[in-house]
Write a protein that holds these residues in place. Structure first.
Motif, PDB file in Angstrom:
ATOM      1  N   LYS A 198      -4.202  -0.029   4.841  1.00 24.18           N
ATOM      2  CA  LYS A 198      -4.390  -1.404   4.356  1.00 24.18           C
ATOM      3  C   LYS A 198      -3.295  -1.765   3.361  1.00 24.18           C
ATOM      4  CE  LYS A 198      -9.343  -1.607   5.096  1.00 24.18           C
ATOM      5  NZ  LYS A 198     -10.581  -1.105   4.492  1.00 24.18           N
ATOM      6  N   ILE A 199      -2.986  -0.819   2.491  1.00 26.09           N
ATOM      7  CA  ILE A 199      -1.920  -1.052   1.506  1.00 26.09           C
ATOM      8  C   ILE A 199      -0.597  -1.292   2.235  1.00 26.09           C
ATOM      9  CG2 ILE A 199      -0.517   0.090  -0.281  1.00 26.09           C
ATOM     10  CD1 ILE A 199      -3.127   1.478  -1.184  1.00 26.09           C
ATOM     11  N   ARG A 200      -0.425  -0.540   3.304  1.00 28.63           N
ATOM     12  CA  ARG A 200       0.796  -0.694   4.093  1.00 28.63           C
ATOM     13  C   ARG A 200       0.948  -2.144   4.564  1.00 28.63           C
ATOM     14  NH1 ARG A 200       2.378   3.724   8.747  1.00 28.63           N
ATOM     15  NH2 ARG A 200       4.395   2.772   9.126  1.00 28.63           N
ATOM     16  N   ARG A 201      -0.179  -2.722   4.978  1.00 28.19           N
ATOM     17  CA  ARG A 201      -0.133  -4.108   5.428  1.00 28.19           C
ATOM     18  C   ARG A 201       0.204  -5.044   4.270  1.00 28.19           C
ATOM     19  NH1 ARG A 201      -4.452  -4.308   9.147  1.00 28.19           N
ATOM     20  NH2 ARG A 201      -2.964  -2.967  10.187  1.00 28.19           N
ATOM     21  N   LEU A 202      -0.382  -4.760   3.089  1.00 24.99           N
ATOM     22  CA  LEU A 202      -0.096  -5.598   1.917  1.00 24.99           C
ATOM     23  C   LEU A 202       1.392  -5.551   1.577  1.00 24.99           C
ATOM     24  CD1 LEU A 202      -3.051  -4.671  -0.495  1.00 24.99           C
ATOM     25  CD2 LEU A 202      -2.819  -6.713   0.959  1.00 24.99           C
ATOM     26  N   ILE A 203       1.954  -4.365   1.670  1.00 20.27           N
ATOM     27  CA  ILE A 203       3.376  -4.198   1.347  1.00 20.27           C
ATOM     28  C   ILE A 203       4.252  -4.967   2.339  1.00 20.27           C
ATOM     29  CG2 ILE A 203       5.229  -2.464   1.379  1.00 20.27           C
ATOM     30  CD1 ILE A 203       3.126  -0.581  -0.018  1.00 20.27           C
ATOM     31  N   LYS A 204       3.865  -4.892   3.601  1.00 26.80           N
ATOM     32  CA  LYS A 204       4.592  -5.649   4.628  1.00 26.80           C
ATOM     33  C   LYS A 204       4.486  -7.144   4.335  1.00 26.80           C
ATOM     34  CE  LYS A 204       6.477  -5.977   8.921  1.00 26.80           C
ATOM     35  NZ  LYS A 204       6.613  -7.417   9.087  1.00 26.80           N
ATOM     36  N   ASN A 205       3.276  -7.570   3.948  1.00 20.03           N
ATOM     37  CA  ASN A 205       3.076  -8.993   3.620  1.00 20.03           C
ATOM     38  C   ASN A 205       3.953  -9.430   2.462  1.00 20.03           C
ATOM     39  OD1 ASN A 205       1.177  -9.029   5.631  1.00 20.03           O
ATOM     40  ND2 ASN A 205      -0.597  -9.005   4.250  1.00 20.03           N
ATOM     41  N   ASP A 206       4.103  -8.568   1.452  1.00 21.38           N
ATOM     42  CA  ASP A 206       4.977  -8.890   0.308  1.00 21.38           C
ATOM     43  C   ASP A 206       6.396  -9.188   0.790  1.00 21.38           C
ATOM     44  OD1 ASP A 206       2.900  -8.400  -1.398  1.00 21.38           O
ATOM     45  OD2 ASP A 206       3.742  -6.569  -2.296  1.00 21.38           O
ATOM     46  N   PHE A 207       6.889  -8.315   1.661  1.00 27.30           N
ATOM     47  CA  PHE A 207       8.255  -8.503   2.171  1.00 27.30           C
ATOM     48  C   PHE A 207       8.346  -9.786   2.999  1.00 27.30           C
ATOM     49  CE2 PHE A 207       8.895  -3.867   1.378  1.00 27.30           C
ATOM     50  CZ  PHE A 207      10.087  -3.944   0.668  1.00 27.30           C
ATOM     51  N   ASP A 208       7.339  -9.985   3.868  1.00 31.35           N
ATOM     52  CA  ASP A 208       7.351 -11.193   4.701  1.00 31.35           C
ATOM     53  C   ASP A 208       7.430 -12.440   3.827  1.00 31.35           C
ATOM     54  OD1 ASP A 208       7.229  -9.672   6.953  1.00 31.35           O
ATOM     55  OD2 ASP A 208       5.075  -9.976   7.314  1.00 31.35           O
ATOM     56  N   ALA A 209       6.647 -12.433   2.755  1.00 29.32           N
ATOM     57  CA  ALA A 209       6.629 -13.591   1.848  1.00 29.32           C
ATOM     58  C   ALA A 209       8.003 -13.754   1.199  1.00 29.32           C
ATOM     59  CB  ALA A 209       5.555 -13.413   0.786  1.00 29.32           C
ATOM     60  N   ALA A 210       8.584 -12.655   0.748  1.00 27.53           N
ATOM     61  CA  ALA A 210       9.896 -12.721   0.092  1.00 27.53           C
ATOM     62  C   ALA A 210      10.966 -13.242   1.058  1.00 27.53           C
ATOM     63  CB  ALA A 210      10.285 -11.345  -0.433  1.00 27.53           C
ATOM     64  N   PHE A 211      10.881 -12.782   2.311  1.00 25.95           N
ATOM     65  CA  PHE A 211      11.915 -13.183   3.279  1.00 25.95           C
ATOM     66  C   PHE A 211      11.746 -14.622   3.764  1.00 25.95           C
ATOM     67  CE2 PHE A 211      12.673  -8.502   4.023  1.00 25.95           C
ATOM     68  CZ  PHE A 211      13.977  -8.536   3.517  1.00 25.95           C
TER      69      PHE A 211
END
Lengths: 485, 476
Positions: free
Chosen positions: A377-390
């Motif tokens: 689940k954390i992995r997904r949150l981390i991916k979401n952080d990057f998606d938001a930044a990009f």
């Protein structure tokens, strides 16, 4: 000649300034002279290399234009090579000879690259300093009292010390980028699935990715052109079309939007590294890029999540080393259980055993949800952080490692060692590409800058890195002849 | 005390794909040890699995045949344990998201009624290799030919209540799998294996008793015997005031008892987690539709068709469609003789009895369907009588002659020549004056005796109805 980039050597070979045999011979001689001090190679294959070189010379004479033709290369000893030992830095595979070539190896063979040998690494790629290798640690060519970083420390040190023109590495949590940073070379970890994993000995299947360690971004692009792409033997390799990675190297950075994550400039970052990265950002501004801050709020969770997911996968991936079919087997086992226990106790080093135990624990009945599931689940949150930044920036730039290479034997606390990868691990968890390039020195030790891109944006990273290397000389700096001794 | 058994079956069938589940190696039965194992099957470092799509397709076929929900998003998982015949140290299987979800099959009980048995799920997994203990002294050998073969594990609901039902369920599964042509399903060769979960409870009670699992039973007969033996064992324990231990047992067919293998309490923690070397398998409606169109006529539908098209009884239709081979054989016989009822009698009667006696399967039947069809035609066109036909049938078993050649060579052609029959009839009348009088006095049953005498005189070749007619004419 040995310090030249692949691009330069390729030209020299084609203009008959030097032959591949001469070049190969020269590298082999230098390896023979210094390998005892640096310990970069576990195996060299002189005879095979000279044979490949002589064949390459013929092809060059016939007018073959492949840019890697005749170029002496080193493979991390994690890639299976037919007829050459593949140890993965472990006693378990000390005398293991694979009956087949990894896809990356066969692609490079086909491109005419000359295999000099297999480079040292942390055992089963588990380590950030190269100190877990069964074959002893690699020494940093800038200062032999320092670690080269890990796990691809042998490859990074070999490139830095001009013991090969270019090398392959693998990166599960920073294993290409961090040693590239410590050794002052360029290291690209491609997006997950961009390069085939067939024949690359698995550490953590969902994170492992192969990539180049080179003397320039341009060289990394040349190697990527050969190794990237789908592979029918690897179900997780991506079908997304590959591009010519050299094509956009010279695109202007005017208008490029660079994000700087505030989480990468916090406590723990050493002053010399911070200053070097800030100066590099100024270079980018001069090239027409704009800098904004981005937020990666879950970055602090990346190390804990990684140290659940990676050991969990590793605990299963390493079950095959059981003494039954190949590799190390303990002497005179009294029964099956004794054979399993002693083979694995004696064959694996302590860091590998630690991670197998962590992974086994995390997957155990009753703990699975609390650890493995939560980490996913954390992995997904981390991916979401990057998606938001990009959504607002094109690339993210920060330090590769919080500091320069540390002293051999200095870090004995495993958790402290795990935190070495605080800036690189999130990139693996999100499956994104990241590149580390040299941006200066702290004392006499190199500092690396990490550039992170969107999924499959390797060409963009290489373009940004190449443009930086057009206006700076850091990547051309060389360690002293006596390796700082 | 009246006890009730609660039985659930886990059946493994080997899918008959050309290659293994995750590698391109062939998987034929009986090859020399380790000649069918490549770098992946040996779990060489760096090797990766690639799903055999044929195996997926077969699983979907099975799912559609039992009316199951098909998992549009199925996930492979690693099941971790150490064993020398498990090269990777984990088996790849499907835990939470199997390809085949809930479905059901219908079985015919002894009283002729139908019962629906629920199927919980069916998932795809890889087989392990084989340990060889007898070939070496003090050492064990490992044969990895079987390692990585695709299996479909079919798990039933605990809705089976007797050993006979369990066998009927197994036979029905076998039939479906054979109809679909997705497995050889030969229990003796291990391409169909069965684990049985058994518990007992007082009749009428809702709560399930503690169950035991009997592993790896390799014949229909042993399944029946093992269940009976295990339920008896459990009854005795409970009636003596004891309790059942949840454990794995094995069936010893020579002693007809089950014995304990290991207790579940100390069972492995398999540490399942999603296999990161494989992506989740996504299939869409059009894929399912295309497989649906490839489905053959399945046993239940064929049975209904046989009842209507051939005017057969439920029982005969059931027997004739119990296997695809029998059904196909029957239909060839019908095509050749154009008499569905006679054909059904011959196939379910003489043919199956003969095969049973000779312990042969239909594929190796010494009497071909075309020959049986021809034989029945000869009865119909009155070339031979039904009784003579049996002689011809028996002759066919041990000869390569055709039906007509047998009839010709053995001189078995029925006598229909009126003059010849009249001669026979006159002889019978002469030799049996008492019976002739009885018949004249109205004792009709004597006619049969006289016909029999005439048939005996003709060595069975006379047409019995002609004889009968003529006898009546002459005597009355």
């Amino acid at each position: 000649m040995l310090e030249k980039t692949v691009a330069e050597l390729s030209k020299a070979l084609r203009s008959q300034e030097v032959s591949s045999v001469e070049l190969t011979q020269a590298y082999l001689e230098k390896i023979a002279a210094v390998n005892e001090r640096l310990n970069t190679y576990i195996t060299t294959c002189d005879e095979l290399a000279l044979k490949q070189a002589s064949k390459a010379d013929q092809l060059i004479a016939d007018g073959n234009q492949n840019p890697l033709l005749g170029i002496p290369i080193a493979h991390k000893d994690i890639f299976c090579t037919k007829n050459i030992k593949t140890t993965c830095g472990s006693k378990m595979l000390e005398n293991f000879v694979s009956p087949y070539d990894a896809t990356i190896v066969s692609k490079l063979n086909k491109a005419g690259a000359v295999t000099l040998g297999k480079t040292n690494m942390d055992e089963f790629a588990m380590g950030s300093s190269n100190e877990t290798s069964y074959f002893g640690s690699v020494k940093n060519p800038w200062d032999t009292s320092k670690v080269p970083g890990g796990s691809s420390g042998g490859s990074a040190a070999a490139v830095a010390a001009d013991l090969c023109a270019i090398a392959t590495g693998t990166d599960t949590g920073g294993s290409i980028r961090q040693p590239a940073s410590f050794c002052g070379v360029t290291g690209l970890k491609p997006s997950y699935g961009r390069v085939s994993r067939w024949g690359m000995i698995a550490f953590a299947s969902s994170l492992d990715q192969a990539g180049p360690i080179s003397k320039s971004a341009e060289d990394a692009a040349i190697l990527m052109n050969v190794i990237a792409g789908p592979d029918n033997l690897d179900s997780t390799s991506s079908r997304t079309p590959v591009v010519d990675y050299t094509l956009n190297l010279n695109d202007s950075l005017y208008g490029l939007k660079i994000g700087v994550p505030k989480q990468h400039f916090t406590e723990g970052l050493s002053a010399d590294v911070e200053e070097s990265i800030r100066l590099s950002l100024k270079e980018f501004e001069k090239l027409g890029a704009s800098i904004t801050q981005v937020d990666l709020p879950n970055n602090h969770l990346s190390v804990p999540a990684y140290y659940v997911v990676a050991p969990a996968e590793a605990s299963a991936n390493l079950s095959r080393y059981d003494g039954v079919r190949y590799g190390f087997r303990c002497d005179n086992p009294i029964d099956l259980e004794d054979m399993y226990m002693r083979t694995r106790s004696e064959g694996f080093g302590s860091e590998v055993k630690r991670r197998i135990m962590i992974g086994t624990y995390a997957l155990s009945a009753g703990y699975y949800d609390a650890y493995y599931q939560k980490a996913q689940k954390i992995r997904r949150l981390i991916k979401n952080d990057f998606d938001a930044a990009f959504e607002t920036v094109d690339v993210i730039v920060g330090p590769t490692s919080p500091h320069t290479a540390f002293s051999l034997g200095a870090t004995t606390d495993p958790v402290k060692m795990y935190l070495e990868d605080i800036y690189t691990i999130a990139v693996n968890l999100a499956g994104l590409p990241g590149i580390s390039i040299p941006t200066g020195f702290g004392g006499n030790l190199p500092i690396g800058m990490q550039i992170i891109g969107k999924e499959f944006a390797e060409a963009k990273l290489l373009n940004v890195a190449h443009q930086y290397q057009q206006v700076t000389e850091w990547h051309k700096s060389k360690p002293s002849e006596n390796f700082g001794e | 005390m009246v006890w009730e058994s609660v039985i659930g079956l886990e059946v493994h069938v080997s899918l008959s794909t050309a290659s293994k589940l995750f590698s391109g190696t062939a998987s034929n039965f009986g090859a020399d040890p380790n000649t069918q194992a490549n770098v992946f099957d040996l779990a060489m470092p760096g090797t990766l699995p690639v799903l055999n799509e044929e195996a997926l397709k077969m699983a979907v076929k099975f799912g559609l045949a039992i009316g199951a929900q098909i998992g549009k998003h199925s996930v492979f998982d690693r099941k971790n344990y150490f064993y020398p015949d498990l090269p990777k140290g984990y088996q790849v299987t499907q835990l939470d998201f199997p390809t085949v979800g809930k479905g059901s099959i219908s079985i015919t009980l002894e009283d002729g009624s139908e019962k629906v048995i629920g199927i919980t799920r069916a998932h795809i997994e890889e087989n392990a290799g084989k340990s060889l203990h007898d070939e070496f002294s003090n050492e064990s050998g490992i044969d990895l030919n079987r390692a990585g073969e695709p299996l479909l594990e079919i798990v039933s609901e605990p809705e089976i209540t007797s050993a006979k039902e369990a066998v009927a369920y197994l036979k029905k599964l076998h039939s479906i799998v054979r109809y679909l042509d997705i497995s050889d399903a030969i229990m003796a060769q291990g391409s169909m294996r069965c684990d049985v979960n058994v518990s007992i409870r007082k009749q009428g009670e809702n709560k399930l008793g503690t169950r035991t699992e009997i592993k790896n039973i390799n014949s229909f007969r042993f399944v029946e015997k093992a269940i009976n033996s295990e339920t008896e064992r459990q009854q005795e324990i409970i009636e003596d005031g004891g309790s059942i231990t949840q454990e794995t047992r094995r069936y010893d067919s020579t002693k007809d008892i089950t014995t304990s293998m290991r207790s579940k309490e100390i069972a492995n923690d398999y540490r399942y987690f999603p296999e990161p070397d494989l992506l989740p398998v996504k299939i869409d409606e059009s894929y399912i539709k295309s497989i649906e169109q490839e489905l053959p006529e399945l046993p239940d539908i064929k049975k209904d068709r046989f009842m209507t098209e051939y005017q057969l009884s439920t029982y005969d239709s059931g027997v004739l469609t119990s296997s695809l081979e029998i059904a196909d054989y029957y239909e060839i016989v019908v095509k050749h003789c154009q008499d569905s009822k006679l054909a059904a009698n011959w196939v379910t009667g003489n043919l199956l009895a003969m095969l049973n006696q000779l312990e042969l399967d239909l594929a190796s039947s010494p009497v071909r369907a075309e020959d049986l069809g021809c034989l029945i035609s000869r009865i119909k066109d009155k070339t031979i009588s039904g009784k003579i036909a049996k002689t011809v049938f028996d002759t066919l078993i041990n000869s390569n002659l055709s039906v007509d050649e047998v009839i010709e060579q053995k001189g078995l052609k029925q006598v229909t020549d009126t003059a010849a029959i009249e001669e026979l009839v006159m002889q019978v009348i002469d030799e049996n004056p008492d019976q002739v009088i009885q018949l004249r006095e109205g004792k009709e049953q004597v006619l049969g005796y006289l016909v029999g005498q005439a048939m005996k005189l003709s060595q069975g070749k006379a047409n019995p109805s002609q004889v009968s007619q003529l006898l009546k004419l002459k005597i009355q």
